[in-house]
Design a protein around this motif. Structure first.
Motif, PDB file in Angstrom:
ATOM      1  N   GLU A  75       8.538 -15.846 -23.514  1.00 13.13           N
ATOM      2  CA  GLU A  75       7.080 -15.633 -23.527  1.00 13.13           C
ATOM      3  C   GLU A  75       6.510 -15.609 -22.105  1.00 13.13           C
ATOM      4  N   GLU A  76       6.971 -16.522 -21.257  1.00 15.19           N
ATOM      5  CA  GLU A  76       6.499 -16.543 -19.868  1.00 15.19           C
ATOM      6  C   GLU A  76       6.968 -15.303 -19.113  1.00 15.19           C
ATOM      7  N   LEU A  77       8.197 -14.856 -19.379  1.00 17.95           N
ATOM      8  CA  LEU A  77       8.710 -13.646 -18.733  1.00 17.95           C
ATOM      9  C   LEU A  77       7.862 -12.434 -19.095  1.00 17.95           C
ATOM     10  N   ILE A  78       7.529 -12.317 -20.376  1.00 14.59           N
ATOM     11  CA  ILE A  78       6.689 -11.203 -20.835  1.00 14.59           C
ATOM     12  C   ILE A  78       5.314 -11.288 -20.193  1.00 14.59           C
ATOM     13  N   SER A  79       4.738 -12.473 -20.203  1.00 16.28           N
ATOM     14  CA  SER A  79       3.385 -12.654 -19.671  1.00 16.28           C
ATOM     15  C   SER A  79       3.303 -12.346 -18.176  1.00 16.28           C
ATOM     16  N   VAL A  80       4.196 -12.925 -17.368  1.00 10.73           N
ATOM     17  CA  VAL A  80       4.103 -12.670 -15.930  1.00 10.73           C
ATOM     18  C   VAL A  80       4.467 -11.226 -15.597  1.00 10.73           C
ATOM     19  N   SER A  81       5.358 -10.609 -16.379  1.00 15.42           N
ATOM     20  CA  SER A  81       5.689  -9.195 -16.152  1.00 15.42           C
ATOM     21  C   SER A  81       4.473  -8.313 -16.400  1.00 15.42           C
ATOM     22  N   ARG A  82       3.766  -8.573 -17.490  1.00 11.10           N
ATOM     23  CA  ARG A  82       2.550  -7.796 -17.784  1.00 11.10           C
ATOM     24  C   ARG A  82       1.485  -8.001 -16.717  1.00 11.10           C
ATOM     25  N   LYS A  83       1.288  -9.257 -16.322  1.00 11.73           N
ATOM     26  CA  LYS A  83       0.273  -9.546 -15.293  1.00 11.73           C
ATOM     27  C   LYS A  83       0.649  -8.904 -13.960  1.00 11.73           C
ATOM     28  N   ALA A  84       1.935  -8.909 -13.623  1.00 10.77           N
ATOM     29  CA  ALA A  84       2.378  -8.269 -12.380  1.00 10.77           C
ATOM     30  C   ALA A  84       2.148  -6.758 -12.439  1.00 10.77           C
ATOM     31  N   ALA A  85       2.483  -6.148 -13.566  1.00  7.76           N
ATOM     32  CA  ALA A  85       2.266  -4.703 -13.723  1.00  7.76           C
ATOM     33  C   ALA A  85       0.779  -4.367 -13.634  1.00  7.76           C
ATOM     34  N   ASP A  86      -0.071  -5.189 -14.235  1.00  6.90           N
ATOM     35  CA  ASP A  86      -1.517  -4.970 -14.166  1.00  6.90           C
ATOM     36  C   ASP A  86      -2.016  -5.116 -12.729  1.00  6.90           C
ATOM     37  N   TRP A  87      -1.537  -6.132 -12.019  1.00 14.07           N
ATOM     38  CA  TRP A  87      -1.949  -6.354 -10.627  1.00 14.07           C
ATOM     39  C   TRP A  87      -1.552  -5.151  -9.777  1.00 14.07           C
ATOM     40  N   ILE A  88      -0.330  -4.676  -9.969  1.00 11.59           N
ATOM     41  CA  ILE A  88       0.155  -3.526  -9.205  1.00 11.59           C
ATOM     42  C   ILE A  88      -0.682  -2.290  -9.508  1.00 11.59           C
ATOM     43  N   ALA A  89      -0.961  -2.026 -10.776  1.00  9.83           N
ATOM     44  CA  ALA A  89      -1.757  -0.849 -11.146  1.00  9.83           C
ATOM     45  C   ALA A  89      -3.142  -0.912 -10.493  1.00  9.83           C
ATOM     46  N   GLU A  90      -3.747  -2.087 -10.517  1.00  7.44           N
ATOM     47  CA  GLU A  90      -5.082  -2.257  -9.915  1.00  7.44           C
ATOM     48  C   GLU A  90      -5.037  -1.998  -8.410  1.00  7.44           C
ATOM     49  N   HIS A  91      -4.029  -2.524  -7.728  1.00  5.98           N
ATOM     50  CA  HIS A  91      -3.962  -2.372  -6.278  1.00  5.98           C
ATOM     51  C   HIS A  91      -3.482  -0.987  -5.854  1.00  5.98           C
ATOM     52  N   GLU A  92      -2.671  -0.332  -6.665  1.00  7.07           N
ATOM     53  CA  GLU A  92      -2.305   1.053  -6.355  1.00  7.07           C
ATOM     54  C   GLU A  92      -3.529   1.948  -6.473  1.00  7.07           C
ATOM     55  N   GLN A  93      -4.375   1.670  -7.452  1.00 13.62           N
ATOM     56  CA  GLN A  93      -5.602   2.450  -7.609  1.00 13.62           C
ATOM     57  C   GLN A  93      -6.529   2.221  -6.412  1.00 13.62           C
ATOM     58  N   LYS A  94      -6.661   0.975  -5.969  1.00 13.77           N
ATOM     59  CA  LYS A  94      -7.488   0.676  -4.795  1.00 13.77           C
ATOM     60  C   LYS A  94      -6.944   1.367  -3.559  1.00 13.77           C
ATOM     61  N   ASP A  95      -5.614   1.306  -3.354  1.00 17.82           N
ATOM     62  CA  ASP A  95      -4.999   1.962  -2.195  1.00 17.82           C
ATOM     63  C   ASP A  95      -5.224   3.466  -2.234  1.00 17.82           C
ATOM     64  N   SER A  96      -5.137   4.060  -3.425  1.00 15.77           N
ATOM     65  CA  SER A  96      -5.336   5.494  -3.588  1.00 15.77           C
ATOM     66  C   SER A  96      -6.781   5.876  -3.255  1.00 15.77           C
ATOM     67  N   LEU A  97      -7.729   5.078  -3.732  1.00 11.57           N
ATOM     68  CA  LEU A  97      -9.140   5.345  -3.454  1.00 11.57           C
ATOM     69  C   LEU A  97      -9.434   5.212  -1.951  1.00 11.57           C
ATOM     70  N   GLN A  98      -8.833   4.195  -1.310  1.00  8.79           N
ATOM     71  CA  GLN A  98      -9.038   4.013   0.123  1.00  8.79           C
ATOM     72  C   GLN A  98      -8.449   5.174   0.918  1.00  8.79           C
ATOM     73  N   ALA A  99      -7.280   5.661   0.514  1.00  3.72           N
ATOM     74  CA  ALA A  99      -6.649   6.785   1.185  1.00  3.72           C
ATOM     75  C   ALA A  99      -7.492   8.047   1.030  1.00  3.72           C
ATOM     76  N   SER A 100      -8.066   8.231  -0.159  1.00  5.87           N
ATOM     77  CA  SER A 100      -8.929   9.394  -0.391  1.00  5.87           C
ATOM     78  C   SER A 100     -10.181   9.324   0.457  1.00  5.87           C
ATOM     79  N   ALA A 101     -10.756   8.135   0.595  1.00 10.47           N
ATOM     80  CA  ALA A 101     -11.971   7.958   1.399  1.00 10.47           C
ATOM     81  C   ALA A 101     -11.681   8.220   2.874  1.00 10.47           C
ATOM     82  N   LEU A 102     -10.516   7.796   3.342  1.00 11.57           N
ATOM     83  CA  LEU A 102     -10.154   8.022   4.748  1.00 11.57           C
ATOM     84  C   LEU A 102      -9.884   9.500   5.023  1.00 11.57           C
ATOM     85  N   ALA A 103      -9.354  10.213   4.039  1.00  7.81           N
ATOM     86  CA  ALA A 103      -9.049  11.633   4.215  1.00  7.81           C
ATOM     87  C   ALA A 103     -10.308  12.496   4.188  1.00  7.81           C
ATOM     88  N   ALA A 104     -11.354  11.995   3.566  1.00 11.31           N
ATOM     89  CA  ALA A 104     -12.581  12.788   3.417  1.00 11.31           C
ATOM     90  C   ALA A 104     -13.408  12.826   4.669  1.00 11.31           C
TER      91      ALA A 104
END
Length: 104
Positions: A75-104
């Motif tokens: 249960e802990e393995l599933i939970s931390v894996s999901r939370k890690a995947a969510d954290w990564i998705a959120e920060h990849e989206q932020k990095d992508s938005l920042q890169a787009s803003a810098l390119a504009a």
């Protein structure tokens, strides 16, 4: 340069480029997901995560970390894996938005 020396050289080079500390850690009970920001050979930056289980010896009081798990950790393995995947998705989206803003 021999193949063995070349492999050692490449391996050492990759190790020196690896981050020393994770950018974020998610813990639940004895289980932790360590999130790393890495960079591929082409310069592409990405996140990934590793899982570990902390332990403490009852007889010697020694502590450590393991990459082996018990069925009771599922249960802990599933939970931390999901939370890690969510954290990564959120920060990849932020990095992508920042890169787009810098390119504009």
């Amino acid at each position: 340069m021999t193949i063995e020396t070349e492999t050692t050289s490449i391996s050492s080079e990759r190790k020196s480029q690896e981050p020393r500390d994770p950018v974020h850690i998610i813990r639940e009970g004895a289980i932790a997901a360590s999130i790393w920001k890495r960079q591929g050979p082409s310069g592409f930056a990405y996140f990934d995560f590793t899982l570990s289980r902390s332990w403490k010896s009852a007889s010697t009081e020694r502590t450590g970390y393991s990459k082996n798990y018990f069925s009771r950790n599922v249960e802990e393995l599933i939970s931390v894996s999901r939370k890690a995947a969510d954290w990564i998705a959120e920060h990849e989206q932020k990095d992508s938005l920042q890169a787009s803003a810098l390119a504009a």
